[in-house]
Write an enzyme that holds these catalytic residues in place. Structure first.
Site, PDB file in Angstrom:
ATOM      1  CB  CYS A   1      -0.957   0.017   1.223  1.00 34.49           C
ATOM      2  SG  CYS A   1       0.082   0.163   2.818  1.00 34.49           S
TER       3      CYS A   1
ATOM      4  CG  HIS B   1       4.366  -6.790  10.711  1.00 37.37           C
ATOM      5  ND1 HIS B   1       3.325  -6.453  11.309  1.00 37.37           N
ATOM      6  CD2 HIS B   1       5.239  -7.009  11.714  1.00 37.37           C
ATOM      7  CE1 HIS B   1       3.544  -6.222  12.544  1.00 37.37           C
ATOM      8  NE2 HIS B   1       4.797  -6.648  12.943  1.00 37.37           N
TER       9      HIS B   1
ATOM     10  CG  HIS C   1       2.797  -0.946  11.900  1.00 38.30           C
ATOM     11  ND1 HIS C   1       3.795  -2.069  12.040  1.00 38.30           N
ATOM     12  CD2 HIS C   1       1.891  -1.282  11.108  1.00 38.30           C
ATOM     13  CE1 HIS C   1       3.332  -3.028  11.010  1.00 38.30           C
ATOM     14  NE2 HIS C   1       2.120  -2.501  10.471  1.00 38.30           N
TER      15      HIS C   1
ATOM     16  CG  HIS D   1      -0.770  -4.571  15.213  1.00 39.89           C
ATOM     17  ND1 HIS D   1      -0.033  -3.585  14.653  1.00 39.89           N
ATOM     18  CD2 HIS D   1      -0.502  -5.548  14.167  1.00 39.89           C
ATOM     19  CE1 HIS D   1       0.199  -3.557  13.483  1.00 39.89           C
ATOM     20  NE2 HIS D   1       0.034  -4.640  13.077  1.00 39.89           N
TER      21      HIS D   1
ATOM     22  CD  GLU E   1      -2.136   0.871  12.768  1.00 31.19           C
ATOM     23  OE1 GLU E   1      -2.103   0.204  11.981  1.00 31.19           O
ATOM     24  OE2 GLU E   1      -3.543   1.585  12.996  1.00 31.19           O
TER      25      GLU E   1
ATOM     26  CB  SER F   1       1.347  -8.928   7.525  1.00 31.54           C
ATOM     27  OG  SER F   1       0.136  -8.684   6.960  1.00 31.54           O
ATOM     28  CB  SER F   2      -2.172  -7.286  11.804  1.00 31.49           C
ATOM     29  OG  SER F   2      -3.328  -6.395  11.645  1.00 31.49           O
ATOM     30  CG  ASN F   3      -2.283  -5.842   5.863  1.00 29.22           C
ATOM     31  OD1 ASN F   3      -2.564  -6.321   4.759  1.00 29.22           O
ATOM     32  ND2 ASN F   3      -1.109  -5.948   6.255  1.00 29.22           N
TER      33      ASN F   3
ATOM     34  CB  SER G   1       3.543  -5.781   4.663  1.00 22.92           C
ATOM     35  OG  SER G   1       2.810  -6.854   5.384  1.00 22.92           O
TER      36      SER G   1
HETATM   37 FE1  F3S Z   1      -1.003   3.171   5.707  1.00 20.25          FE
HETATM   38 FE2  F3S Z   1      -3.058   1.972   4.994  1.00 20.25          FE
HETATM   39 FE3  F3S Z   1      -0.919   1.190   4.178  1.00 20.25          FE
HETATM   40  S1  F3S Z   1      -2.663   3.194   7.016  1.00 20.25           S
HETATM   41  S2  F3S Z   1       0.583   1.614   6.168  1.00 20.25           S
HETATM   42  S3  F3S Z   1      -1.774   2.942   3.537  1.00 20.25           S
HETATM   43  S4  F3S Z   1      -2.712   0.013   5.070  1.00 20.25           S
END
Ligand code: F3S
Length: 284
Positions: free
Chosen positions: A12, A42, A77, A127, A129, A223-225, A267
């Site tokens: 991202c 992560h 984070h 976590h 963050e 990685s939590s996401n 990530s």
């Molecule tokens: Fe930021 Fe969203 Fe990525 S908060 S680190 S753009 S998942």
């Protein structure tokens, strides 16, 4: 084999920005040490590569206090206010690679807690963050991870709360937890701080998983996401495989498989996604 590749798979904006920041520093480096406070993102493949290029990970406050020279980069984070203070008091070059969306949560939490609100963070306890966000509250702060936590907290905090969420929290779960709070609490502020990139990725994962026979979710175990993408995908597709690298890919898929979906956490580097996508195309 037919494949549906998620459009939102991989790095991202915030993760790309943080990783690029470290590589830029490596390029510019004059020989002084480069540190990241915590893992920059992560993903162990990325962390391993940075380590090979000489980047040192500082795991805690004590390690940070022991640093006397060099550059410290704050991870995507983010970090608690206290960490920024320690950094400011040392003679170090500091580069803040906190994702701006996470930084926004720090600012909300700092302001609202200053105004007397009790902060409730909907997210995963422990976590980084969430720990960072916690560290910007100037008064009471609580973390709710599950409906059970929300029920207990809602009984305790009946008024004057500010609710924020971890950027990568599951959107549907957030709605449920917020409902529990709004039933019991009044005079509260609710800010949906799930980041758009996360929401889009989660919605897309659910839609693809519904259509395919097999779903492959790529990401790091920490990685939590990515874990949330796996959770969402499993609800729609029983044959969901969570893989970190090509090595984890199952050798055989269910015989009836004709359509495979692929997505990846925020990530996950592109080269890992491409390698897996290529392998799936040519070998299944
Ligand atoms: Fe930021 Fe969203 Fe990525 S908060 S680190 S753009 S998942």
């Amino acid at each position: 084999m037919n494949i549906i590749m998620a459009k939102n798979a991989g790095f991202c904006f915030g993760v790309r920005r943080a990783v690029d920041t470290v590589y830029e520093q490596i390029k510019k480096n004059d020989g002084s040490p480069i540190y990241t406070y915590g893992l920059i993102i992560h993903n162990m493949e990325v962390v391993k590569d940075l380590k090979e290029k000489g980047v040192i990970v500082l795991d805690n406050e004590d390690e940070l206090r022991a640093v006397t020279k060099g550059t410290v980069i704050i991870r995507a984070h983010g970090a608690a206010k206290k960490i920024h203070r320690i950094l400011a008091s040392q003679n170090l070059k500091v580069i803040d690679a906190t994702c701006p969306y996470v930084r926004r949560i720090h600012q909300i939490v700092e302001k609202e807690s200053r105004d007397g609100k009790r902060i409730i963070i909907i997210g995963n306890n422990g976590h980084p963050e969430v720990e960072g966000i916690t560290g910007w509250a100037e008064g009471e702060v609580f973390v709710a991870e599950s409906e059970a936590d929300a029920v207990i907290l809602a009984e305790k905090i009946k008024e004057n709360a500010c609710i924020v969420s971890q950027t990568t929290f599951n959107y549907n779960k957030l709605k449920k937890l917020v409902d529990i709070f709004t039933e019991k609490c009044y005079n509260g502020t609710i800010v949906n701080t799930i980041c758009n990139a996360t929401e889009e990725r989660q919605v897309e994962t659910g839609l693809i998983a519904k259509e395919v026979d097999v779903m492959i979710v790529i990401g790091d175990i920490h990685s939590s996401n990515t874990a949330k993408l796996v959770e969402i995908s499993r609800k729609e597709c029983a044959n969901t495989y969570f893989v970190q690298t090509l090595k984890d890919l199952p050798l055989a898929l269910p015989e009836t498989t004709t359509l495979i979906g692929i997505t990846a956490g925020a990530s996950t580097p592109n080269n890992i996604i491409e390698e897996i996508q290529k392998y799936v195309r040519t070998n299944f």
